[in-house]
Design an enzyme around this catalytic site. Structure first.
Site, PDB file in Angstrom:
ATOM      1  N   HIS A 287     -15.188  -4.838   4.429  1.00 35.49           N
ATOM      2  CA  HIS A 287     -14.517  -5.235   3.196  1.00 35.49           C
ATOM      3  C   HIS A 287     -13.159  -5.819   3.564  1.00 35.49           C
ATOM      4  CE1 HIS A 287     -12.616  -4.919  -0.731  1.00 35.49           C
ATOM      5  NE2 HIS A 287     -13.732  -4.492  -1.262  1.00 35.49           N
ATOM      6  N   HIS A 330      -7.543   4.066   0.219  1.00 39.05           N
ATOM      7  CA  HIS A 330      -6.466   3.579   1.071  1.00 39.05           C
ATOM      8  C   HIS A 330      -5.109   4.072   0.606  1.00 39.05           C
ATOM      9  CE1 HIS A 330      -6.809   0.625  -2.179  1.00 39.05           C
ATOM     10  NE2 HIS A 330      -5.592   0.187  -1.898  1.00 39.05           N
ATOM     11  N   GLU A 336       1.541  -1.386  -5.768  1.00 38.00           N
ATOM     12  CA  GLU A 336       0.599  -2.195  -6.534  1.00 38.00           C
ATOM     13  C   GLU A 336       0.665  -1.849  -8.019  1.00 38.00           C
ATOM     14  OE1 GLU A 336      -3.088  -1.000  -4.875  1.00 38.00           O
ATOM     15  OE2 GLU A 336      -2.690  -1.805  -2.870  1.00 38.00           O
ATOM     16  N   HIS A 360       0.077   2.155  -8.311  1.00 32.43           N
ATOM     17  CA  HIS A 360      -0.154   2.876  -7.060  1.00 32.43           C
ATOM     18  C   HIS A 360       0.985   2.504  -6.125  1.00 32.43           C
ATOM     19  CE1 HIS A 360      -4.608   2.408  -8.357  1.00 32.43           C
ATOM     20  NE2 HIS A 360      -4.078   3.497  -8.887  1.00 32.43           N
ATOM     21  N   HIS A 366      -5.203   6.338  -3.175  1.00 35.53           N
ATOM     22  CA  HIS A 366      -6.016   5.905  -4.308  1.00 35.53           C
ATOM     23  C   HIS A 366      -7.264   5.212  -3.781  1.00 35.53           C
ATOM     24  CE1 HIS A 366      -3.300   2.578  -3.315  1.00 35.53           C
ATOM     25  NE2 HIS A 366      -4.145   1.747  -3.875  1.00 35.53           N
TER      26      HIS A 366
END
Length: 433
Positions: A287, A330, A336, A360, A366
């Site tokens: 990803h 992560h 963010e 976050h 999260h």
């Protein structure tokens, strides 16, 4: 919505006139301008900024911006803020439900609520994140922001941004950016409007470098739209609201400030349709980092570390095999602030609603909720996965994002947000490699 004319490209050296011959030929500030206009330069960067980064426009207007105006006085009845971190900022993830629509007549200026931010306009660094909700257009008043540029991210309801340099219509699934200092008013095409507002104190937003991606993909310059020249010649009483030094101020004017008949330059408003973003991703395994979804970036003094990135998560196809496809768990050195424009975000199956927001912060843990995790484990990754009903975005910054007191005290704050991860039970079994 009336169809408007636009010029295409990102921060070109535009030249546009609403009357033939209004642009002076061959020089910026002749002794006498055509039509009896005044020449005025609007600089969005330092005079000596490198040519590729320099933002300035020459305006040819009916009156100079300084004419016909009273002194400013404070404007206190508002929900704006530019001070962040006065109260302790909790390190855990936070999430808010959508803000309600106003019940009494409320225009854009009075419908803004400052939700979070960092830095300071005095330092020319940092951002503020606001929410807006309105049910009336701005009548008899205009606005400009001396502290930073503004990005509109509508979630509900279409807007018309009537600016000094032309008209922009912006709808949900589009964004519009008004550069620092440009005067404008916000009109509504629908009964109500709601969305997100980024106030960028740092370097002007620009397209990110593509590096190994090459010359194409992500946001292409040709898909950005800038308005053509348009003007009002109205002698009437108006109110001018300014955001300066973190505060709002008001003054009276005896004419409409939207009286620019012609202009040329690079300091201009623009819009972008998010469906034109050409997403890239892995076609084998793993990803990729979310930086591949960057639409625009405001660079900082640290190479590769942005003052703020605007990132979009559009409809797309996932084909990575033997890979956990939702955003992985992560912790991030950056902070963010996320919003949802429509549909469902692929890492949260419920609770994160269109018009809502999540925060976050630096190193807060999260990732996908328990239900999303279970579905991802059961997914057949030998087949493509089509994410259709989704459009989310993120403001990512290098600094901690501090929620305002009104955000932390708001009934919209979901006190149970942490519960979405508590059903992630222990799965470790040393007997099962």
């Amino acid at each position: 919505m009336t169809s408007l004319q636009y010029q295409t490209g990102f921060c070109n050296d535009w030249a546009t006139e609403a009357l033939p011959g209004a642009l002076p030929p061959g020089r910026n500030s002749p002794q006498a301008c055509p039509y009896g206009l005044y020449a005025e330069q609007l600089s969005g960067t330092a005079f000596t900024a490198p040519r590729v980064e320099n933002r300035r426009s020459w305006l040819y207007r009916i009156r100079p911006a300084a004419a016909g105006q009273t002194a400013f006085t404070p404007y206190e009845a508002h929900g704006w803020a530019s001070r962040f971190g006065d109260a302790p900022t909790p390190p855990e993830p936070l999430r808010w439900s959508p803000m309600g629509l106003p019940e009494t007549a409320t225009d854009f200026i009075d419908g803004v609520r400052s939700w979070a931010g960092n830095g300071s306009p005095d330092d020319l660094s940092g951002v503020a994140v606001h929410l807006y909700a309105a049910n009336a257009g701005m009548q008899g008043r205009h606005f400009y922001n001396a502290d930073g540029e503004l990005m509109f991210v509508p979630q509900q309801g279409r807007l018309r941004l009537a600016t000094e340099l032309g008209l922009i219509d912006v709808a949900p699934a589009e964004i519009a950016v008004i550069p620092r200092g440009i005067r404008f008013r916000v009109e509504l095409h629908d009964d109500t409007a709601r969305g997100y507002l980024l106030e960028n104190y740092g370097a002007p937003l620009r397209l990110p470098e593509l590096g190994p991606i090459g010359s194409n993909c992500l946001a292409n310059a040709r898909d950005f739209q800038t308005p053509v020249a348009w003007y009002e010649d109205i002698d009437s009483e108006y109110e001018l609201i300014a955001k300066f030094g973190g505060r709002l101020w008001r003054a009276s004017m005896d004419h409409s400030p939207l009286d620019v008949v012609a202009w040329h330059g690079t300091h201009a408003p623009y819009k972008y349709e998010l469906s034109r973003f050409n997403a890239v991703g892995s076609i084998s395994f793993d990803h990729p980092d979310p930086s591949i979804f960057t639409v625009l970036t405001s660079p900082s003094d640290t190479p590769g570390t942005a003052n703020v990135d605007f990132v979009v998560f559009p409809p797309r196809v996932l084909v990575m095999q033997d890979t956990f496809r939702p955003p992985w768990f992560h912790r991030n050195v950056a902070s963010e602030f996320m919003g949802l424009i429509q549909g469902v975000y692929d890492a949260k199956t419920e609770g994160f609603l269109p018009g809502g927001a999540s925060l976050h912060n630096c190193m807060s843990a999260h990732g996908p909720d328990a239900d999303t995790f279970a579905k991802a484990l059961a997914l057949d990754t030998g087949k493509p996965q089509y994410l259709r009903d989704t459009l989310a975005f993120m403001f990512e910054t290098r600094r901690v994002i501090h929620p305002t007191a009104q955000a932390l005290d708001s009934p919209l704050l979901q006190k149970d947000y942490l519960q979405c991860w508590q059903n992630l039970s222990k799965r470790f079994d040393p007997r099962q490699p």
